[in-house]
Design an enzyme around this catalytic site. Structure first.
Site, PDB file in Angstrom:
ATOM      1  N   GLU A  20      11.252   1.324  -9.419  1.00 33.69           N
ATOM      2  CA  GLU A  20      11.206   1.741 -10.811  1.00 33.69           C
ATOM      3  C   GLU A  20      11.972   3.057 -10.829  1.00 33.69           C
ATOM      4  OE1 GLU A  20       7.906   2.213 -14.320  1.00 33.69           O
ATOM      5  OE2 GLU A  20       7.486   3.238 -12.440  1.00 33.69           O
ATOM      6  N   ASP A  36       6.457   2.355  -7.743  1.00 28.16           N
ATOM      7  CA  ASP A  36       6.185   2.992  -9.017  1.00 28.16           C
ATOM      8  C   ASP A  36       6.831   4.376  -9.048  1.00 28.16           C
ATOM      9  OD1 ASP A  36       4.543   3.125 -11.556  1.00 28.16           O
ATOM     10  OD2 ASP A  36       3.677   4.824 -10.483  1.00 28.16           O
TER      11      ASP A  36
END
Length: 692
Positions: A377, A341
């Site tokens: 990401e 993330d």
């Protein structure tokens, strides 16, 4: 505070000489060794609790080497509950806290329960709110990453609870849990769908944010960690560690990769005024990026995550912690990879992103981690935070350019034809030939933080009022279309067009070069009623509905068919061109682009905003003298009206078979259709022909 306190008349615990390594609580033949990193402490205390979380002893560690406090406590066994307290050096106390705050050991492998914010329990001595670490024994089995070939990988993103909370075949007591997620009916569904890799939303222990709790909501997704090792207790029936590990093993045995979504960019401790739960009390200045201003008397937490703080990944202790956590989840828990993330944070050194940051190099040389699947990401919200295409060559990256372009193209937006062709062929403008493999692009049209596929063709405006932020949260740029009605409708024409557009979007996702990422539940036509930021909705907005209508059953069958089509044909999985020297593989002899009149595409055609059609002819290399070259023809029309195509390459009907037609509900119908070089492509449709 005294150095050792016993809360009973009998104190079996004695402090013995310990070892500075490893960090955390480690059982040995004398008891349990504790090693805690705490650079600004005047004293560090190990607090022991019984099974009811009542304090039974508090022991001050006496040995210290630089910033590491350690000691061995006798008669401590597996299953013992514990926590930490710190008496900070006042002149180095960046955070306003005292020894009253019970702290979670960053290296705790198991927690006694889930952590929930409670302002009353947090005041003063916080031990009633803070879960206790649970000491565990040594692992009885070690794993290596179980990865699938890159060309075959299809990622399926799922939430442990949402996957099974409404599943009719899962026993009620197991729904929404690790045990439920490994139910044979769930495994069978994923196998039949044809995906290879299950990417679970965070499984590490987390705490819902105080602002969400104050509104009666929660953090359903789990992107707010308190610990990087301990499995989240919310998903357990009894023992989170054992059940999570068993679930992962079950997926491995069924042939799946398990990819863990990890949050190494921030923690639940938020900013300067957030709670003190672990790192803040132990090593705030090492754990977080903090700036101090001569004009203020408090530390300023830099917020590149949007969640109040940013992990200081360039710090050597935090690097070691992250690497140790990754190794633990691979070798002891059995995962095969990670999705990171806000991964740009991992590459920040001196607050700037570096594609060759030290953490990336450490992962690449680690004998265990270098073989794992690694998905970034590729952004955060800090300066220079958008880094798509700039991660190490062995990493994959979530490609938001693919998402927006494919959505816009099928919506009918102009000026996207050329970019769409680029996305279809692996986004080589981003992931350059010779430098990155084709599968580096993780293609998606939907993700957990946005519309579902069904909502993408049903809503043009976000409907997030249930989040209690007056519809201000969530993206406004959704590149969606409702086709005449906002939300659900009984209009059969609108429904048919929406279903066809879902087929277009899903087929493009699966048949594009790169690594497909499927949002779990899209194959079931799951809806969030237009909510594009359902992070706080622990209810049916996020749960999979397994009772399918006829339309939903047909779309599920289509998804299975398209995935099987890709998996059965290596040319569709990954194309290797002669001019791409990233590897010495080659399986494409010819790739030609055509106008719908059959002439070759010219440069000017790609920028003609009025045209929404093209064809692509692919010819594979000849693998043997006896075997003909495999050929494929893609025909695409994203216009609102049907268009005539005239392709000489298809003029020999006995040589071709239609393998896909998104204008058809049932793909078996398209296989028997007559093929001619002159034909009409319906509006909003894609066809795929294969040589026979």
């Amino acid at each position: 505070m005294s150095e050792q306190i016993s809360f009973s008349s009998v104190n079996p615990f004695q402090l013995l000489p310990g070892s500075v390594h490893p960090f955390g609580a480690t059982l040995n033949d004398k008891g349990c060794n504790f090693s805690i990193y705490c650079p600004d402490a005047e004293a560090v205390f190990v607090c022991l609790f019984d099974e009811n979380e009542q304090a039974i002893a508090q022991i001050a560690l006496q040995e210290r080497i630089q910033s590491k406090w350690f000691g061995c406590i006798s008669n401590v066994e597996a299953g013992q509950f514990y926590g930490l307290r710190v008496k900070p050096k006042q002149h180095k106390n960046l955070i306003d806290f005292s020894v009253e705050k019970l702290l979670i050991d960053p290296y705790a492998k198991s927690l006694s329960r889930a952590i929930n914010w409670d302002p009353n329990q947090y005041q003063g001595d916080s031990h009633a709110m803070v879960p206790k670490g649970v000491i565990i024994g040594p692992a009885n089995q070690e794993f290596m990453p179980q990865t699938v070939p890159a060309a075959e990988r299809i990622v399926y993103e799922a939430h442990i609870k949402g996957l099974t909370k409404l599943h009719p075949d899962v026993p009620n007591e197991h729904r929404g849990t690790y045990i439920g997620a490994m139910h044979p009916a769930v495994i069978s569904h994923l196998q039949t769908l044809g995906v290879t890799s299950i990417q679970f939303l965070p499984l590490m222990s987390f705490m819902p944010e105080p602002f969400a709790v104050a509104k009666g909501l929660t953090n359903y997704w789990g992107y707010n960690p308190v610990n990087f090792f301990a499995a989240e207790p919310r998903y357990a029936c009894k023992d989170a560690l054992a059940e999570c590990k068993l679930m992962i093993q079950t997926y491995r045995e069924a042939g799946f990769e398990v990819i863990l979504d990890v949050v190494f960019n921030h923690t639940a401790e938020a900013g300067a005024h957030g709670p003190v739960l672990s790192f803040k009390g132990l090593c705030a200045n090492h754990a977080y990026i903090i700036e101090q201003n001569d004009e203020t008397d408090h530390a300023e937490f830099i917020n590149y995550s949007g969640c109040g703080n940013t992990i200081k990944v360039a710090d050597t202790y935090m690097q070691s912690l992250i690497l140790d956590a990754m190794r633990y989840w691979v070798s002891e828990m059995g995962v095969s990879g990670f999705r990171f993330d806000l991964a740009a944070t991992l590459g920040r050194e001196q607050n700037e992103y570096r594609s060759h940051a030290s953490l990336f190099k450490m992962i690449q040389q680690d004998p265990l981690l270098k073989t794992a699947a690694l998905i970034a990401e590729p952004w955060d919200i800090g300066p220079g935070g958008y880094q798509l295409g700039h991660f190490p060559a062995s990493w994959m990256e979530v490609n938001d350019k693919f998402r927006d372009c494919v959505r816009g193209f099928w919506r009918g937006d102009k000026a996207l034809k050329g970019e769409f062709a680029t996305r279809l062929m692996g986004s080589r403008d981003v992931f350059r030939k010779n430098l990155r493999p084709m599968h580096a692009s993780v293609n998606n049209v939907t993700y957990h933080d946005g519309y579902t596929l069904h909502d993408l063709v049903s809503y043009e405006q976000k409907h997030n009022l249930a989040n209690l932020e007056e519809n201000r949260d969530g993206h406004n740029h959704n590149v969606s279309r409702n086709y005449g009605v906002e939300g659900e409708t009984d209009d059969l024409g609108v429904i048919a067009l929406r279903e066809q557009q879902k087929r277009n979007l899903f087929a493009t996702l699966i048949l594009s070069q790169g690594t497909p990422h499927v949002l779990g539940g899209d194959e079931l036509s799951r809806t969030q009623k237009g909510n594009n930021n359902a992070y706080c909705q622990d209810n049916e907005l996020n749960y999979f509905n397994w009772n399918l209508s006829d339309n939903q059953q047909q779309f599920l069958a289509f998804c299975r068919y398209v995935i099987a089509l890709r998996q059965q044909h290596p040319l569709l999985q990954q194309m290797h061109f002669a001019d791409d020297q990233f590897s010495n593989q080659e399986n494409i002899a010819i790739a030609e682009w055509y106008r719908r009149d059959g002439s070759h595409k010219r440069d000017i055609d790609w920028v003609n905003h009025e045209h929404h059609c093209f064809a692509l002819h692919i010819v594979g290399t000849q693998t043997s003298m006896k075997q003909a070259q495999q050929q494929w023809v893609f025909c695409i029309n994203s216009a609102d009206a049907p268009k005539q195509f005239e392709l000489d390459v298809l003029a020999q009907p006995n040589r071709w078979k239609c393998m896909l037609d998104t204008a058809c509900n049932d793909q078996q119908d398209c296989k028997s259709s007559h093929i001619d070089g002159l034909f009409e492509m319906p509006a909003h449709s894609m066809r795929l022909f294969k040589s026979i």
